[in-house]
Design an enzyme around this catalytic site. Structure first.
Site, PDB file in Angstrom:
ATOM      1  NE  ARG A 154      60.936 -36.309 -59.024  1.00 45.39           N
ATOM      2  CZ  ARG A 154      59.845 -36.271 -59.781  1.00 45.39           C
ATOM      3  NH1 ARG A 154      59.935 -36.392 -61.068  1.00 45.39           N
ATOM      4  NH2 ARG A 154      58.673 -36.156 -59.215  1.00 45.39           N
ATOM      5  NE  ARG A 201      61.626 -41.656 -65.028  1.00 46.92           N
ATOM      6  CZ  ARG A 201      60.417 -41.240 -65.343  1.00 46.92           C
ATOM      7  NH1 ARG A 201      59.716 -41.888 -66.241  1.00 46.92           N
ATOM      8  NH2 ARG A 201      59.908 -40.169 -64.777  1.00 46.92           N
ATOM      9  NE  ARG A 250      62.000 -48.322 -59.306  1.00 46.11           N
ATOM     10  CZ  ARG A 250      61.165 -47.475 -59.858  1.00 46.11           C
ATOM     11  NH1 ARG A 250      61.422 -46.205 -59.829  1.00 46.11           N
ATOM     12  NH2 ARG A 250      60.063 -47.892 -60.439  1.00 46.11           N
ATOM     13  CG  ASP A 283      56.439 -39.629 -55.231  1.00 41.56           C
ATOM     14  OD1 ASP A 283      57.109 -39.335 -56.237  1.00 41.56           O
ATOM     15  OD2 ASP A 283      55.269 -39.241 -55.054  1.00 41.56           O
ATOM     16  CE1 TYR A 287      49.971 -35.584 -58.991  1.00 43.82           C
ATOM     17  CE2 TYR A 287      50.990 -34.426 -57.169  1.00 43.82           C
ATOM     18  CZ  TYR A 287      51.001 -34.817 -58.495  1.00 43.82           C
ATOM     19  OH  TYR A 287      52.024 -34.440 -59.315  1.00 43.82           O
TER      20      TYR A 287
END
Ligand code: CP3
Length: 366
Positions: free
Chosen positions: A28, A32, A41, A77, A152
């Site tokens: 990561r 952010r 973004r 992702d 998921y």
């Protein structure tokens, strides 16, 4: 210093070869924590941004430029190939992947299409653009492993207990194995697209495999992760296999066909080394430790480096992804510290005998 990604400190460490310094990158690392990421973004959804090769290229390069990490990781992702396979899903900020119609029946499993290269053409284009931009810096391709993807799909989103996932696993093993082998095919095809377009290594993220006992992991998951990793055996790129809370699974995750086993912060690297049978290790500074004062960060970093010297190859990383509120300057400083503290005589211009100058306590050479 190196002349190709294949000669880079990162790829060499993955292979257990001697290196001028311990390579470092962060899971990561794009994201952010970086103001330039938040800016670019703005107004673009996560899945949409993964489908724009120029944007993917820029976001992937941001942490490489800023921190001087030893490898880039493709901005994408784990659910991108599932969306490409026709699953109706979204990535919700602050939550993660959310699946509109959870996959819990034979019909739903049979509707999962195995993707071809054409379905993820945007990924192939992004990888080619990146490889051209990155020069000697290796690009890591990645995918989610069958178990984490299944969790998921079955839960419909993130879960604490994996109750529905385990209900299928224990209650309908035949359907479970059908789902996981389909996911293994999707994952393998997705990784092949990245490698054939120039990725120098791959990481298989089985982030949530730590929810399983070793016995259940071996019975219900290992064959499928092995299908993915062994399917890449001939590709000539190092394969990293990572999960969180996997202290009891490190040996099995190595056996699945990994060259490098990723370790979270709970297991000291010297203990992990004993479990992974001579494979290289990646890790494992606690991402939350980066919020402590710098002297603590430095001390923890040095501890991780020292424990990593027990390994034939050590790739420095966090024990899981960079937390969004992390101060990016701490990451930059961390990269400098890892490089400086692990630099060997050869790199510093000292004539060495040609023997390994790092890993003095390691398991011997190649
Ligand atoms: O820099 C990199 O590491 C490459 C980019 C990357 C992303 N996701 C971008 C992303 C990678 C390697 C992933 C993999 C991924 N995605 C995993 C495996 C790694 C891990 O963390 O264990 C998992 C489990 C996912 C699923 C997922 N996607 C989660 C849990 C989240 C976070 C939700 C949130 O907002 O906190 C996402 C979204 C996501 N993937 C973001 C990024 C940068 C944040 C979305 C945003 O910026 O709007």
């Amino acid at each position: 210093m190196s002349s190709s990604p294949d000669e880079s400190a990162f790829v060499r460490a993955c292979r257990g070869l001697d290196v001028p310094h311990t390579p470092v990158w962060f899971m990561r690392q794009a994201g952010r924590s970086l103001p330039e990421y938040r800016k670019i973004r703005e107004g673009v959804g996560m899945l949409e941004s993964c489908r724009r090769p120029e944007l993917v290229t820029e976001i992937t390069l941001q942490p490489v430029r800023r921190h001087g990490v030893d490898a880039a990781i493709l901005f994408s992702d784990i659910v991108v190939p599932l969306a490409a396979a026709g699953v109706d899903l979204d990535i919700v900020a602050g939550t993660g992947p959310v699946v509109a119609q959870p996959v819990r029946t034979a019909d739903a499993v049979d509707r999962l299409r195995v993707i071809t290269a054409d379905d993820v053409d945007f990924v192939a284009r992004a990888v080619r653009l990146l490889v051209a931009e990155l020069g000697d810096t290796p690009l890591i391709g990645f995918a989610g492993a069958p178990f984490t993807l299944a969790s998921y799909l079955i839960e419909g989103g993130p879960s604490r207990t994996y109750a529905r996932t385990k209900a299928m696993m224990y209650g309908d093993p035949e359907l479970w194995h059908r789902l996981l082998s389909r996911l293994a095919e999707i994952t393998l095809n997705f990784l092949r697209v990245q490698v054939s377009n120039g990725a120098s290594a791959v990481q298989l993220f089985d982030s949530w495999a730590g929810a399983l006992s070793e016995a259940d992991y071996r019975r219900y998951v290992l064959p499928h992760s092995t299908a993915v990793l062994s399917g890449l055996a001939g590709a000539g790129v190092p394969r990293i296999h990572f999960g969180v809370g996997t202290a009891m699974l490190l040996g099995a995750m190595g056996e699945a066909g990994a060259d490098v086993v990723g370790v979270d912060w709970r297991t000291p690297l010297d203990r992990a080394v004993a479990a992974v049978d001579g494979r290289a290790v990646q890790g494992n500074l606690d991402p939350a430790a980066l919020f402590a004062p710098w002297p603590v960060v430095a001390q923890e970093t040095q501890r991780v480096l020292a424990e990593g010297r027990a390994a034939r190859g050590h790739v420095f990383n966090l024990g899981h992804g960079v937390l969004p509120d992390t101060d990016p300057d701490v990451l930059t400083r961390l990269v400098e510290l890892v490089h400086r503290d692990s630099e060997t005589g050869a790199a510093a211009g000292v004539v060495s005998s040609g023997a390994h100058t790092r890993h003095p306590g390691g398991r011997g050479g190649a």
